[in-house]
Design a protein around this motif. Structure first.
Motif, PDB file in Angstrom:
ATOM      1  N   GLY A 573      -9.762  -1.918   2.874  1.00  0.00           N
ATOM      2  CA  GLY A 573     -10.413  -1.604   4.141  1.00  0.00           C
ATOM      3  C   GLY A 573      -9.548  -0.690   4.998  1.00  0.00           C
ATOM      4  N   ASN A 574     -10.147  -0.183   6.058  1.00  0.00           N
ATOM      5  CA  ASN A 574      -9.454   0.809   6.873  1.00  0.00           C
ATOM      6  C   ASN A 574      -8.192   0.246   7.514  1.00  0.00           C
ATOM      7  OD1 ASN A 574     -10.969   3.353   6.675  1.00  0.00           O
ATOM      8  ND2 ASN A 574     -12.667   2.113   7.426  1.00  0.00           N
ATOM      9  N   PHE A 575      -7.276   1.173   7.843  1.00  0.00           N
ATOM     10  CA  PHE A 575      -5.884   0.795   8.071  1.00  0.00           C
ATOM     11  C   PHE A 575      -5.272   1.691   9.141  1.00  0.00           C
ATOM     12  CE2 PHE A 575      -1.424   1.510   7.201  1.00  0.00           C
ATOM     13  CZ  PHE A 575      -0.926   0.235   7.006  1.00  0.00           C
ATOM     14  N   PRO A 576      -4.326   1.127   9.950  1.00  0.00           N
ATOM     15  CA  PRO A 576      -4.157  -0.296  10.213  1.00  0.00           C
ATOM     16  C   PRO A 576      -5.298  -0.771  11.086  1.00  0.00           C
ATOM     17  CG  PRO A 576      -2.706   0.976  11.629  1.00  0.00           C
ATOM     18  CD  PRO A 576      -3.402   1.963  10.749  1.00  0.00           C
ATOM     19  N   GLN A 577      -5.750  -1.979  10.878  1.00  0.00           N
ATOM     20  CA  GLN A 577      -6.964  -2.469  11.523  1.00  0.00           C
ATOM     21  C   GLN A 577      -6.634  -3.111  12.867  1.00  0.00           C
ATOM     22  OE1 GLN A 577      -9.963  -2.022  10.542  1.00  0.00           O
ATOM     23  NE2 GLN A 577     -11.169  -3.409  11.771  1.00  0.00           N
ATOM     24  N   THR A 578      -7.181  -2.530  13.929  1.00  0.00           N
ATOM     25  CA  THR A 578      -6.931  -3.041  15.273  1.00  0.00           C
ATOM     26  C   THR A 578      -7.367  -4.492  15.420  1.00  0.00           C
ATOM     27  OG1 THR A 578      -7.178  -0.821  16.189  1.00  0.00           O
ATOM     28  CG2 THR A 578      -7.442  -2.660  17.708  1.00  0.00           C
ATOM     29  N   TYR A 579      -8.527  -4.824  14.883  1.00  0.00           N
ATOM     30  CA  TYR A 579      -9.055  -6.188  14.941  1.00  0.00           C
ATOM     31  C   TYR A 579      -8.059  -7.183  14.345  1.00  0.00           C
ATOM     32  CZ  TYR A 579     -13.691  -8.289  15.902  1.00  0.00           C
ATOM     33  OH  TYR A 579     -14.765  -8.938  16.444  1.00  0.00           O
ATOM     34  N   SER A 580      -7.483  -6.826  13.194  1.00  0.00           N
ATOM     35  CA  SER A 580      -6.537  -7.708  12.514  1.00  0.00           C
ATOM     36  C   SER A 580      -5.257  -7.859  13.320  1.00  0.00           C
ATOM     37  CB  SER A 580      -6.208  -7.163  11.120  1.00  0.00           C
ATOM     38  OG  SER A 580      -7.361  -7.062  10.315  1.00  0.00           O
ATOM     39  N   MET A 581      -4.737  -6.749  13.837  1.00  0.00           N
ATOM     40  CA  MET A 581      -3.475  -6.801  14.567  1.00  0.00           C
ATOM     41  C   MET A 581      -3.643  -7.553  15.892  1.00  0.00           C
ATOM     42  SD  MET A 581      -1.830  -5.327  12.214  1.00  0.00           S
ATOM     43  CE  MET A 581      -0.174  -5.187  12.847  1.00  0.00           C
ATOM     44  N   ALA A 582      -4.776  -7.330  16.589  1.00  0.00           N
ATOM     45  CA  ALA A 582      -5.031  -8.069  17.827  1.00  0.00           C
ATOM     46  C   ALA A 582      -5.187  -9.558  17.545  1.00  0.00           C
ATOM     47  CB  ALA A 582      -6.278  -7.530  18.522  1.00  0.00           C
ATOM     48  N   GLY A 583      -5.890  -9.896  16.458  1.00  0.00           N
ATOM     49  CA  GLY A 583      -6.051 -11.299  16.085  1.00  0.00           C
ATOM     50  C   GLY A 583      -4.724 -11.966  15.795  1.00  0.00           C
ATOM     51  N   MET A 584      -3.842 -11.245  15.110  1.00  0.00           N
ATOM     52  CA  MET A 584      -2.530 -11.793  14.795  1.00  0.00           C
ATOM     53  C   MET A 584      -1.740 -12.060  16.071  1.00  0.00           C
ATOM     54  SD  MET A 584       0.346 -10.289  12.207  1.00  0.00           S
ATOM     55  CE  MET A 584       0.867  -8.921  13.233  1.00  0.00           C
ATOM     56  N   ILE A 585      -1.793 -11.133  17.027  1.00  0.00           N
ATOM     57  CA  ILE A 585      -1.070 -11.302  18.285  1.00  0.00           C
ATOM     58  C   ILE A 585      -1.573 -12.531  19.034  1.00  0.00           C
ATOM     59  CG2 ILE A 585      -0.745 -10.311  20.589  1.00  0.00           C
ATOM     60  CD1 ILE A 585      -0.806  -7.526  19.175  1.00  0.00           C
ATOM     61  N   LEU A 586      -2.892 -12.641  19.182  1.00  0.00           N
ATOM     62  CA  LEU A 586      -3.462 -13.735  19.963  1.00  0.00           C
ATOM     63  C   LEU A 586      -3.166 -15.094  19.334  1.00  0.00           C
ATOM     64  CD1 LEU A 586      -6.878 -12.091  20.880  1.00  0.00           C
ATOM     65  CD2 LEU A 586      -5.003 -12.622  22.450  1.00  0.00           C
ATOM     66  N   THR A 587      -3.254 -15.168  18.014  1.00  0.00           N
ATOM     67  CA  THR A 587      -2.988 -16.443  17.343  1.00  0.00           C
ATOM     68  C   THR A 587      -1.508 -16.799  17.414  1.00  0.00           C
ATOM     69  OG1 THR A 587      -4.880 -16.162  15.873  1.00  0.00           O
ATOM     70  CG2 THR A 587      -3.173 -17.683  15.154  1.00  0.00           C
ATOM     71  N   ALA A 588      -0.640 -15.818  17.240  1.00  0.00           N
ATOM     72  CA  ALA A 588       0.800 -16.086  17.350  1.00  0.00           C
ATOM     73  C   ALA A 588       1.146 -16.616  18.738  1.00  0.00           C
ATOM     74  CB  ALA A 588       1.585 -14.806  17.062  1.00  0.00           C
ATOM     75  N   MET A 589       0.551 -16.013  19.765  1.00  0.00           N
ATOM     76  CA  MET A 589       0.811 -16.468  21.131  1.00  0.00           C
ATOM     77  C   MET A 589       0.341 -17.915  21.323  1.00  0.00           C
ATOM     78  SD  MET A 589       2.148 -13.926  22.948  1.00  0.00           S
ATOM     79  CE  MET A 589       2.016 -12.230  23.521  1.00  0.00           C
ATOM     80  N   ARG A 590      -0.786 -18.244  20.713  1.00  0.00           N
ATOM     81  CA  ARG A 590      -1.354 -19.588  20.870  1.00  0.00           C
ATOM     82  C   ARG A 590      -0.497 -20.639  20.151  1.00  0.00           C
ATOM     83  NH1 ARG A 590      -6.783 -18.619  20.198  1.00  0.00           N
ATOM     84  NH2 ARG A 590      -7.100 -18.867  22.418  1.00  0.00           N
TER      85      ARG A 590
END
Length: 602
Positions: A573-590
C-alpha cells in the motif's frame, strides 16, 4: 559491482526513507538510490519514478560503488537528514548524505523544491559511478540534456530540472566510473543558475536543516515510552504536510498495491477530509500546533465551498479525475498506475463530522492565536445540517467502496459526532439555544443508530445498518464518544470483531468480498484501533504486547505503509501512510507510562 548491480526494487520493497521539506519529498533506498521524487510538489509528475517502473531501469539517481559488499543507512538522530555508508570488498567506503533544505531565512521558511546530496570518501580509494536518469510525463525517460560549466539540465516537454555539482560532469553524463578522492556536492532542482559557492552552500544548508529538525523535535510533547518511534512518526507527518496551503496528504506515493496482484492501486498524494480528525488529534497530542493550525485552515477553506468532496489536492481546486498512465508498469510490475482518484466523486457522509471534529481546537485550544468565533460556528452549522440530513443516507463509507452503497455505521456515527460537537461549541460560545438544538439532533441520530447498527445475532455493532457484516471501524465508536467503552454492547463487539477480522496479530478492515474480490491485506491502523479497544476494556498487558509487535513491522527507518500481508509480513500500500503513523502516535500516547512515574520518581 556485484552486490550493487544485483540489488533491485524487489529486494528492498518498501524499506525506504523519506526526505523532504514541506514543499517536496523523495523516497530513498537503503543503498541511497533515489527512486521516487514528484517535482515540484507531492502530487506532481515524478522526476524519479523507478519505484513504479517495473523492471525498467529509469527514473532514479544513485551512486554505484564498485564491488560493494556492505551498506548501512539511517536518519541522523531526530532529523529528516539521511546518512548512508557503502563499503567495497577492499574496505574502501563512502558516505552519502541526502536531504531537502528547510530552515528559516529572511523571516520566512526556506523550503525550495530541491534535493541535496553530498558524497564523501571515508576510507581507501573507492571507485564510484554517479547515475542520474530522470523521467517526465509519468515514466518517459528524459533524453534532452545540456551541459554547462557546472551543471546538467534535463528537459522533458513538461518540465526541466538542473543538476548543479562540483563533481566531474563528463563522468556523470556518460555514467563512467572514477575514483572518489574528495567530497562531491550535488543539488537537484529548478533550472536556475547558482551564483554562490556550491560547497559552502550545501554545507550550510545541511547544517541549518539539521538545526531546524532538532529544534522542531525539541518542541514536541511526547510520551515517555516509545519515544524514538513517536518522534520518527511525528517527522513523517510533518514531511506529508504541504506547508504552502496547509494540506496533509494521505501518502507520498500513488499505486503501490494493497496486496500483490490485487489491482487495488490508488493515488494517495491528496488530502482526505476523512483523515482530518485523526491527524489533527495526533498533531494536537504532539504539540505541533502550527502544523495543526495550518491543516485546520486548509480544511475550513474547502468546507466553505457549496459542494464538498471527500478528497482534495494540496491545491484544492486542482482536478483529481482518475486516469491510468501507460508509461509505468507499476510497483514490482504490478499495475495499473493511477493518477488522480475517483473517490473525489463519491458520497462519504462521515466527511461532515470529520471537519467539525477537526475544527474543535479552534474553540478549545488556547494555544492557537486565532480562536473560533460565532462566524466559524455558523459555517460549521451548515455542515451540521448536511450531517443531520445524510446520517441515514447510503454512501461509499470509510473504505470507499466503488461498486455499492449502504448506510454505514461509521458514517452515521461521524454525522452524530459532528452534531454533538456543535452542541458543545454552542454551549462554549454561550449560544445555549443553538446548543440545545444540536444536542436534540444528536440524540435522535444516536437513538436510531444504536438500534439499527446493533445485531443481536452477531452480538456486535455491524458495518452497516440491517447488515450482518463486521467492520473494524466500529471499534472507534468510543473514540468519538458515541458510546462508553464499558457499554456491554461494545464489550461484546470487540471479541466478535477479533474473531472475524484478526489474522494472526494483524487486523483486516473487513472480511467480505468487495469490488475487487476478497481482501488479502491487513490494514495497519486497524490494529491500533483494536489495541485502543483492549486498553479501554482493561486488557492492558495484551494491548502493550500487541503494540510492541506492531512496532516490529515498521521498516528499518521506523515508517509504515498502509497495509501489511498477514502471512509474509511485507508492507504494501501507499507509503508512508499518514493514517498509520497518526494511529501509532495516538496509541503510543494512550498506552505509555507517565513521565511522572517513570522519570521524575526514578
Amino acid at each position: 559491482m556485484a552486490l550493487q548491480q544485483n540489488i533491485s526494487i524487489n529486494d528492498f520493497g518498501l524499506d525506504l526513507a523519506v526526505i523532504g521539506n514541506g514543499q517536496t519529498a523523495a523516497l530513498v533506498e537503503p543503498t541511497a538510490r533515489l527512486v521516487w521524487w514528484c517535482y515540484p510538489r507531492f502530487d506532481s509528475d515524478p522526476v524519479f519514478s523507478r519505484l513504479l517502473a517495473g523492471t525498467e531501469e529509469k527514473g532514479f539517481s544513485d551512486v554505484v560503488l564498485d564491488d560493494m559488499v556492505d551498506y548501512t543507512s539511517d536518519y541522523e538522530r531526530n532529523t529528516a537528514v539521511l546518512s548512508t555508508v557503502l563499503t567495497d570488498s577492499r574496505g574502501a567506503s563512502i558516505r552519502i548524505t541526502d536531504f531537502a533544505p528547510r530552515f528559516r531565512q529572511f523571516g520566512r521558511m526556506f523550503r525550495p523544491p530541491q534535493l541535496i546530496r553530498i558524497i564523501e570518501p571515508l576510507s581507501g580509494l573507492p571507485r564510484i559511478t554517479i547515475r542520474v536518469r530522470p523521467t517526465f510525463n509519468y515514466g518517459l525517460p528524459i533524453e534532452d540534456r545540456s551541459i554547462g560549466s557546472n551543471h546538467i539540465t534535463y528537459r522533458g516537454s513538461t518540465l526541466a530540472i538542473r543538476l548543479t555539482t562540483d563533481g566531474p560532469l563528463s563522468y556523470i553524463e556518460k555514467e563512467a566510473s572514477f575514483v572518489l578522492t574528495k567530497p562531491i556536492h550535488m543539488m537537484l532542482g529548478p533550472d536556475e543558475s547558482m551564483t554562490g559557492d556550491i560547497v559552502m552552500t550545501c554545507r550550510e544548508f545541511a547544517d541549518r536543516t539539521r538545526d531546524y529538525w532538532l529544534d522542531w523535535v525539541r518542541r514536541l510533547w511526547i510520551a515517555y515510552d516509545w519515544q524514538d518511534a513517536i518522534i520518527r512518526a511525528a517527522i513523517s507527518l510533518k514531511l506529508s504536510n504541504f506547508e504552502e496551503t496547509g494540506g496533509i496528504v494521505a501518502a507520498l506515493t500513488t499505486s503501490i498495491p494493497e496486496a500483490p496482484g490485487s489491482g487495488r492501486t490508488w493515488d494517495y498524494r491528496y488530502c482526505w477530509l476523512r483523515d482530518a480528525y485523526f491527524v489533527v488529534k495526533a498533531l494536537n497530542r504532539l504539540g505541533a500546533s502550527k502544523t495543526m493550525e495550518g491543516f485546520i485552515s486548509f480544511i475550513l477553506g474547502v468546507a466553505s465551498e457549496e459542494v464538498l468532496h471527500p478528497v482534495y489536492g494540496v491545491v484544492p481546486n486542482d482536478s483529481l479525475d482518475e486516469k491510468i498512465t501507460p508509461n509505468l508498469d507499476g510497483y514490482r510490475g504490478d499495475g495499473p498506475v493511477r493518477i488522480g482518484n475517483a473517490a473525489v466523486h463519491q458520497n462519504q457522509n462521515d466527511t461532515y463530522g470529520s471537519i467539525i471534529l477537526a475544527a474543535m481546537p479552534m474553540f478549545f485550544d488556547r494555544r492557537l492565536p486565532r480562536q473560533g468565533n460565532v462566524g466559524l460556528f455558523h459555517l460549521l452549522e451548515s455542515l451540521g445540517h448536511k450531517a443531520a440530513q445524510a446520517a441515514f443516507e447510503p454512501d461509499a463509507g470509510i473504505w470507499e467502496y466503488r461498486g455499492r452503497t449502504q448506510v454505514h455505521t461509521y458514517s452515521a456515527a461521524m454525522c452524530w459526532a459532528g452534531c454533538s460537537r456543535l452542541a458543545a461549541i454552542g454551549s462554549h460560545l454561550g449560544l445555549h439555544d443553538r446548543a440545545a438544538k444540536w444536542s436534540a439532533v444528536a440524540d435522535n441520530i444516536q437513538t436510531t443508530l444504536l438500534e439499527r447498527a446493533w445485531s443481536e445475532k452477531r452480538g456486535a455493532f455491524t458495518a452497516a445498518f440491517d447488515s450482518e457484516a463486521l467492520d473494524a471501524s466500529v471499534l472507534l465508536l468510543p473514540e468519538i464518544g458515541l458510546i462508553e467503552p464499558d457499554d456491554p454492547r461494545y464489550a461484546r463487539t470487540v471479541p466478535a470483531v477479533e474473531r472475524e477480522l484478526m489474522r494472526g496479530q494483524h487486523m483486516m478492515r473487513y472480511a467480505g468480498q468487495d469490488d475487487f474480490g476478497m481482501p488479502e491485506a491487513a490494514f495497519l491502523t486497524c490494529r491500533f484501533w483494536l489495541i485502543d479497544a483492549w486498553w479501554w476494556l482493561g486488557r492492558r498487558e495484551e494491548a502493550r504486547e500487541l503494540f510492541d509487535d506492531a512496532l516490529r513491522h515498521r521498516n528499518r527507518y521506523g515508517l509504515l505503509a498502509e497495509d501489511i500481508h498477514p502471512h509474509t509480513g511485507e508492507l504494501w500500500g501507499n507509503f508512508p501512510q499518514t493514517y498509520s503513523m497518526a494511529g501509532m502516535i495516538l496509541t503510543a500516547m494512550r498506552l505509555s507510562r507517565s513521565w511522572e512515574d517513570r522519570y521524575w520518581r526514578g
